[in-house]
Design a protein around this motif. Structure first.
Motif, PDB file in Angstrom:
ATOM      1  N   ALA A 196       0.822  -1.211   0.000  1.00 37.47           N
ATOM      2  CA  ALA A 196       0.000   0.000   0.000  1.00 37.47           C
ATOM      3  C   ALA A 196       0.858   1.264   0.000  1.00 37.47           C
ATOM      4  N   ASP A 205      -5.534   3.553   1.820  1.00 37.42           N
ATOM      5  CA  ASP A 205      -6.115   2.413   2.521  1.00 37.42           C
ATOM      6  C   ASP A 205      -5.557   2.235   3.926  1.00 37.42           C
ATOM      7  N   LEU A 240      -4.150  -1.456  -3.991  1.00 37.36           N
ATOM      8  CA  LEU A 240      -3.752  -0.874  -2.705  1.00 37.36           C
ATOM      9  C   LEU A 240      -3.061   0.465  -2.896  1.00 37.36           C
ATOM     10  N   LYS A 257     -10.609  -5.181  -1.566  1.00 35.43           N
ATOM     11  CA  LYS A 257      -9.768  -5.124  -2.756  1.00 35.43           C
ATOM     12  C   LYS A 257      -9.840  -6.439  -3.526  1.00 35.43           C
TER      13      LYS A 257
END
Length: 395
Positions: free
Chosen positions: A328, A382, A378, A372
């Protein structure tokens, strides 16, 4: 004889570590958990992940989640690679067992130039193998090592730079023998006797723990040096300049990672030197103690060079959620070290597969809970990121 009620499967890497501790002689286990000086960076490698929150969703999740990606030209089933670690005497099959486990789970393998198994055996077990090299010895020697790796079928090279030889530890350094001779056996006999299952594994293999490094010599027919002999060559070699690194990169026709980046300015220097990938790393907390965890530095490195090269990170990965957080924040993938060594110690090849399965299930669970359908979806949005999570950029 194993306890018939004993289930070899472990549900977390924390359990794998506990089993490794019970199975390994004290000094062998100590070598796996050691970090430099007070262990501040080693501990921050893990605890930094705890400061990152995630944003869940409660409905509308995808019925399937795609974890596959590609790193250094190699398709992999999830964003996890095997980090190259030195002599793997925690199990007789060492790097070959790890390579087989990685191949069985669709994961690429990093092979250390200080590994205990010949590169041909490891690459045969997992054709998706990257060969790791240190700046050690003369230029001709380094070129010869890369040539050996290329001939053996290595699909990429990793240049490790993140170790400054700071190895003193406040809790004491584990005693690592230079070779297995009579005096060594007498000295370590009592602690080995307390771990009969580990000893039995080696007795069944018909060999003693291998402390030689067969991939370090420039000529495969040359005598295999001991770990400390090769280590001495490395320590005695003047550190490279960025011009040296650019020269070494020119000697390798293929993907080339620089491992050990911890600053945006040096990430740019690595790109200028020709790196196709970099790994943000603190050598598992064995470099300069007090350096920030790689996950803290990752955002600044991604911002600096993430649109030019693949950015990976290693250090502190213990759960699938750690992988999700790293991706992420911009990592293409992560490398794991201690985690798979604990799996290897706990249950050989099956233990390494177990570790990879634990990570895969964790990644899948978090992708599901965060709504997701793919790791490609990502982003930093998030996560819940504290304002003081990352240090000021070093540029």
């Amino acid at each position: 004889m194993e306890n018939p009620w004993f289930n070899p499967w472990f549900e977390s890497i924390a359990v794998a570590q506990k089993r490794a501790k019970r199975r390994l002689p004290k000094s062998v286990y100590g070598a796996l958990i050691a970090g430099s000086e007070r262990g501040l960076t080693m501990n921050d490698n893990m605890s930094a992940f705890d400061e990152l929150g995630v944003r869940p969703v409660t409905a509308g999740q995808s019925a399937s989640r795609d974890m596959a990606t590609e790193v250094m030209g190699q398709p992999i089933s999830m964003p996890v690679l095997i980090s190259p670690t030195g002599v793997q005497a925690v199990h007789p099959d060492g790097e070959v067992a790890v390579a087989r486990a990685a191949a069985a789970r669709g994961v690429a393998m990093g092979l250390s130039s200080f590994a205990s198994k010949p590169m041909a055996e490891v690459i045969d077990a997992n054709p998706q193998t990257f060969f790791q090299i240190y700046w050690a010895g003369g230029r001709d020697e380094m070129v010869a090592r890369l040539a050996r790796a290329k001939e053996a079928g290595a699909v990429g090279a990793i240049l490790t730079l993140d170790w400054s030889f700071v190895h003193s530890r406040d809790w004491g350094s584990p005693p690592i023998p230079a070779s297995i001779d009579l005096m060594t056996m007498l000295r370590h006999g009592p602690e080995v006797a307390l771990r009969p299952r580990w000893l039995l594994d080696w007795v069944r293999s018909g060999a003693l723990p291998a402390l030689g490094v067969p991939n370090f010599p420039t000529d495969p027919s040359a005598p295999v040096p001991g770990f400390f002999e090769a280590y001495g060559v490395w320590m005695g070699t003047p550190p490279p300049t960025w011009d040296d690194i650019a020269w070494l990169r020119e000697q390798w026709d293929g993907p080339f990672m620089v491992k050990g980046i911890a600053r945006a300015d040096e990430a740019r220097r690595a790109v200028d030197a020709g790196a196709t990938a970099i790994s943000v790393s603190t050598h598992g907390g064995n470099n300069l103690d007090g350096a920030p965890a790689p996950i803290r530095v990752l955002p600044e490195v991604v911002a600096a060079v993430g649109d030019q090269v693949e950015v990976l990170m290693d250090g502190g990965i213990r759960r699938g959620s750690d992988v999700v957080k790293a991706v992420a924040l911009g990592a293409k993938a992560v490398l794991i070290g201690r985690a798979y060594l604990w799996g290897l110690a706990a249950n050989g090849q099956a233990g390494v597969e177990n570790v990879l399965d634990v990570l895969r299930m964790g990644i899948d669970s978090y992708l599901l809970g965060m709504g997701k359908s793919s790791i490609a979806e990502l982003s930093p949005d998030d996560l819940v990121i504290p304002d003081d999570f990352s240090p000021p950029p070093a540029d």
